[in-house]
Design a protein around this motif. Structure first.
Motif, mmCIF file in Angstrom:
data_model
loop_
_atom_site.group_PDB
_atom_site.id
_atom_site.type_symbol
_atom_site.label_atom_id
_atom_site.label_comp_id
_atom_site.label_asym_id
_atom_site.label_seq_id
_atom_site.Cartn_x
_atom_site.Cartn_y
_atom_site.Cartn_z
ATOM 1 N N TYR A 163 0.877 -1.129 -0.050
ATOM 2 C CA TYR A 163 -0.061 0.118 0.219
ATOM 3 C C TYR A 163 0.735 1.630 0.052
ATOM 4 O O TYR A 163 1.538 1.190 0.588
ATOM 5 N N LEU A 164 0.329 2.037 -0.620
ATOM 6 C CA LEU A 164 1.848 3.092 -1.163
ATOM 7 C C LEU A 164 2.688 2.987 -1.388
ATOM 8 O O LEU A 164 3.638 4.118 -1.034
ATOM 9 N N VAL A 165 2.646 2.803 -3.137
ATOM 10 C CA VAL A 165 4.023 2.354 -3.131
ATOM 11 C C VAL A 165 4.448 2.869 -4.739
ATOM 12 O O VAL A 165 3.002 3.047 -5.211
ATOM 13 N N SER A 166 5.043 2.707 -5.124
ATOM 14 C CA SER A 166 5.361 2.833 -6.121
ATOM 15 C C SER A 166 6.118 1.664 -7.211
ATOM 16 O O SER A 166 6.239 0.872 -6.734
ATOM 17 N N PRO A 167 6.162 1.706 -8.619
ATOM 18 C CA PRO A 167 6.391 0.875 -9.873
ATOM 19 C C PRO A 167 7.473 0.380 -8.897
ATOM 20 O O PRO A 167 8.189 -0.987 -9.220
ATOM 21 N N GLU A 168 8.727 1.850 -8.788
ATOM 22 C CA GLU A 168 9.875 0.700 -8.093
ATOM 23 C C GLU A 168 10.011 -0.499 -7.247
ATOM 24 O O GLU A 168 10.551 -0.824 -6.993
ATOM 25 N N HIS A 169 8.718 0.398 -6.257
ATOM 26 C CA HIS A 169 8.811 -1.172 -5.690
ATOM 27 C C HIS A 169 7.937 -2.402 -5.783
ATOM 28 O O HIS A 169 8.308 -3.206 -5.469
ATOM 29 N N THR A 170 7.211 -1.586 -6.091
ATOM 30 C CA THR A 170 6.300 -3.032 -7.463
ATOM 31 C C THR A 170 7.330 -4.018 -8.066
ATOM 32 O O THR A 170 7.196 -5.615 -7.650
ATOM 33 N N ALA A 171 8.694 -3.525 -8.515
ATOM 34 C CA ALA A 171 9.490 -4.209 -9.227
ATOM 35 C C ALA A 171 10.519 -4.524 -8.225
ATOM 36 O O ALA A 171 10.934 -6.011 -8.314
ATOM 37 N N ASP A 172 11.042 -4.755 -7.013
ATOM 38 C CA ASP A 172 11.665 -4.446 -6.333
ATOM 39 C C ASP A 172 10.984 -5.602 -5.680
ATOM 40 O O ASP A 172 11.482 -7.545 -4.632
ATOM 41 N N ALA A 173 9.899 -5.414 -5.662
ATOM 42 C CA ALA A 173 8.846 -6.644 -5.030
ATOM 43 C C ALA A 173 9.017 -8.217 -5.331
ATOM 44 O O ALA A 173 8.471 -9.491 -4.692
ATOM 45 N N ARG A 174 8.176 -7.852 -6.483
ATOM 46 C CA ARG A 174 8.410 -9.075 -7.249
ATOM 47 C C ARG A 174 9.475 -9.431 -7.911
ATOM 48 O O ARG A 174 9.927 -10.838 -7.643
ATOM 49 N N ALA A 175 11.454 -9.009 -7.280
ATOM 50 C CA ALA A 175 11.701 -9.777 -7.239
ATOM 51 C C ALA A 175 12.401 -10.118 -6.188
ATOM 52 O O ALA A 175 12.694 -11.183 -5.236
ATOM 53 N N ALA A 176 12.036 -10.027 -5.005
ATOM 54 C CA ALA A 176 11.412 -10.329 -2.959
ATOM 55 C C ALA A 176 10.617 -11.466 -3.396
ATOM 56 O O ALA A 176 10.560 -12.137 -2.946
ATOM 57 N N ASP A 239 3.695 13.275 -6.207
ATOM 58 C CA ASP A 239 3.605 12.631 -7.319
ATOM 59 C C ASP A 239 4.123 10.490 -7.806
ATOM 60 O O ASP A 239 3.101 10.757 -8.953
ATOM 61 N N THR A 240 5.102 10.941 -6.618
ATOM 62 C CA THR A 240 5.762 9.280 -6.772
ATOM 63 C C THR A 240 4.386 8.642 -5.769
ATOM 64 O O THR A 240 3.974 6.854 -6.559
ATOM 65 N N LEU A 241 3.181 8.645 -5.376
ATOM 66 C CA LEU A 241 2.806 7.946 -4.394
ATOM 67 C C LEU A 241 1.054 8.068 -5.104
ATOM 68 O O LEU A 241 0.436 7.146 -5.026
ATOM 69 N N VAL A 242 0.885 9.287 -5.747
ATOM 70 C CA VAL A 242 -0.631 9.375 -6.656
ATOM 71 C C VAL A 242 -0.432 9.649 -7.259
ATOM 72 O O VAL A 242 0.448 10.507 -7.828
ATOM 73 N N ALA A 243 -1.288 8.532 -8.694
ATOM 74 C CA ALA A 243 -0.959 9.343 -10.334
ATOM 75 C C ALA A 243 -2.308 10.343 -10.394
ATOM 76 O O ALA A 243 -3.546 10.099 -9.817
ATOM 77 N N TRP A 244 -2.138 11.544 -11.012
ATOM 78 C CA TRP A 244 -2.954 12.358 -11.480
ATOM 79 C C TRP A 244 -2.606 12.498 -12.531
ATOM 80 O O TRP A 244 -2.068 12.701 -13.104
ATOM 81 N N GLY A 245 -4.164 13.553 -13.369
ATOM 82 C CA GLY A 245 -4.205 13.814 -14.292
ATOM 83 C C GLY A 245 -5.506 12.738 -15.213
ATOM 84 O O GLY A 245 -6.562 12.763 -14.240
ATOM 85 N N ASP A 246 -5.767 13.350 -16.230
ATOM 86 C CA ASP A 246 -6.517 12.611 -17.402
ATOM 87 C C ASP A 246 -6.511 10.367 -17.457
ATOM 88 O O ASP A 246 -5.711 10.367 -16.697
ATOM 89 N N GLU A 247 -7.732 10.238 -17.719
ATOM 90 C CA GLU A 247 -8.017 8.740 -17.766
ATOM 91 C C GLU A 247 -6.653 7.936 -18.138
ATOM 92 O O GLU A 247 -6.064 6.978 -17.594
ATOM 93 N N ASP A 248 -5.940 8.343 -19.605
ATOM 94 C CA ASP A 248 -4.951 8.203 -19.382
ATOM 95 C C ASP A 248 -4.086 7.798 -18.746
ATOM 96 O O ASP A 248 -2.547 7.744 -18.719
ATOM 97 N N ALA A 249 -3.653 9.482 -17.920
ATOM 98 C CA ALA A 249 -2.522 9.521 -17.349
ATOM 99 C C ALA A 249 -2.627 8.212 -15.981
ATOM 100 O O ALA A 249 -1.429 7.755 -15.706
ATOM 101 N N ILE A 250 -3.643 8.099 -15.384
ATOM 102 C CA ILE A 250 -3.501 6.983 -15.192
ATOM 103 C C ILE A 250 -3.516 5.721 -14.620
ATOM 104 O O ILE A 250 -2.782 5.557 -14.291
ATOM 105 N N ALA A 251 -4.177 5.673 -16.189
ATOM 106 C CA ALA A 251 -3.555 4.523 -16.733
ATOM 107 C C ALA A 251 -2.607 3.922 -16.942
ATOM 108 O O ALA A 251 -1.696 3.065 -17.099
ATOM 109 N N ALA A 252 -1.525 4.836 -17.196
ATOM 110 C CA ALA A 252 -0.236 4.716 -17.420
ATOM 111 C C ALA A 252 0.631 4.888 -16.678
ATOM 112 O O ALA A 252 2.021 3.195 -16.287
ATOM 113 N N ARG A 253 0.039 5.095 -15.295
ATOM 114 C CA ARG A 253 0.937 4.497 -14.249
ATOM 115 C C ARG A 253 0.181 3.013 -13.874
ATOM 116 O O ARG A 253 0.733 2.361 -13.338
#
Length: 292
Positions: A163-176, A239-253
């Motif tokens: 919870y409250l993580v970035s894609p960078e954390h997701t990459a590390d979590a997958r490795a772990a 900006d790292t923790l919360v994705a904001w913008g239009d639908e495409d920006a959120i989908a990109a995150r």
């Protein structure tokens, strides 16, 4: 056996603490929109009754706790209630379990109760395994941020729900975790293109987390400092923790999390609503075509 969960889900506290009838209606609509799961938090009380409320109004969507507070729930009773739900609705209940945070537990229960979080999680899992009808590892995920809790999620659960993580954390979590276990991070989003307005909404929701050591320590692992956490949080942290913008920006995150190794991403829509009783149904509807 790994818990199979893909796609995008919805995380929202109002599904637990809002009007039960409207929460059930929302879960049904979320399912109709095509989301794969609904996630709801815990702060003690009848968590499994809330899960039951959503399961009864839906047909096939996963209903998950994000997460059961191990200090506030009994493991033997939790295992029994879980089995009752599975008997009635099938295996579409996923139990996320977490150790919560010392400031919250010591205030809401008794001073000094929060201690040795990793050992306490192991003991809770041991009790689930030893229950008359166990809640097995394949049906639970852990709220894991740091390396040791991620290892425990790999070894003693079906995976992790950070919870409250970035894609960078997701990459590390997958490795772990390795390639097998489920990885289902939460992602806060603000459907607002104006930077000042979007960040103001995000800061309003993030402020409660700046005093919780589990999150602060995790952010510092990724290069953030005390300066990023004070004064409402730096733009970089927000900006790292919360994705904001239009639908495409959120989908990109969301896709960044998937590219980093997430199987499932649960989106938490942040708005200017007060409390945990109203539901951001318009935003769920707007985001569905982009996320699904």
């Amino acid at each position: 056996m790994r818990y199979a969960l893909g796609g995008t889900g919805i995380w929202d506290a109002a599904l637990r603490f809002g009007d039960p009838g409207e929460a059930a209606d929302c879960a049904a609509e979320i399912e109709e929109l095509g989301y794969a799961a609904v996630w709801l938090p815990d702060a003690g009380g009848d968590l499994f009754g809330s899960l039951d409320n959503l399961l009864a109004k839906t047909r096939g969507i996963t209903v998950a706790s994000g997460v059961l507070n191990l200090w506030m729930q009994d493991p033997t009773e939790s295992a029994a209630r879980y089995r009752e739900l599975v008997a009635e609705y099938g295996r579409r209940v996923l139990v996320g379990i977490g150790v919560s945070h010392a400031p919250i537990i010591n205030q809401l229960t008794e001073p000094g109760k929060f201690t040795r979080p990793l050992a306490s999680m192991r003991a809770f899992l041991d009790a689930l395994d030893a229950a008359p009808v166990p809640l097995s590892a394949e049906d639970r995920v852990l709220a894991a941020l740091g390396p040791k809790m991620l290892e425990l999620a790999r070894d003693r659960a079906a995976g992790a729900h950070p919870y409250l993580v970035s894609p960078e954390h997701t990459a590390d979590a997958r490795a772990a975790l390795g390639p097998g276990p489920l990885l289902a991070p939460e992602q806060g989003v603000v459907l607002e293109a104006d930077p000042d307005r979007a960040r103001a909404i995000a800061r309003g929701k993030l402020s409660m987390y700046f005093g919780l050591p589990n999150y602060v320590n995790n952010w510092k692992r990724y290069g953030f400092t005390d300066a990023d956490i004070t004064g409402g949080g730096s733009d970089r942290l927000v900006d790292t923790l919360v994705a904001w913008g239009d639908e495409d920006a959120i989908a990109a995150r969301v896709h960044q999390h998937r590219d980093a190794g997430a199987d499932h991403v649960c989106v938490q829509v942040l708005t200017e609503r007060e409390g945990t009783e109203s539901f951001p149904r318009e935003q769920w509807r707007r985001l569905a075509p982009a996320l699904l």
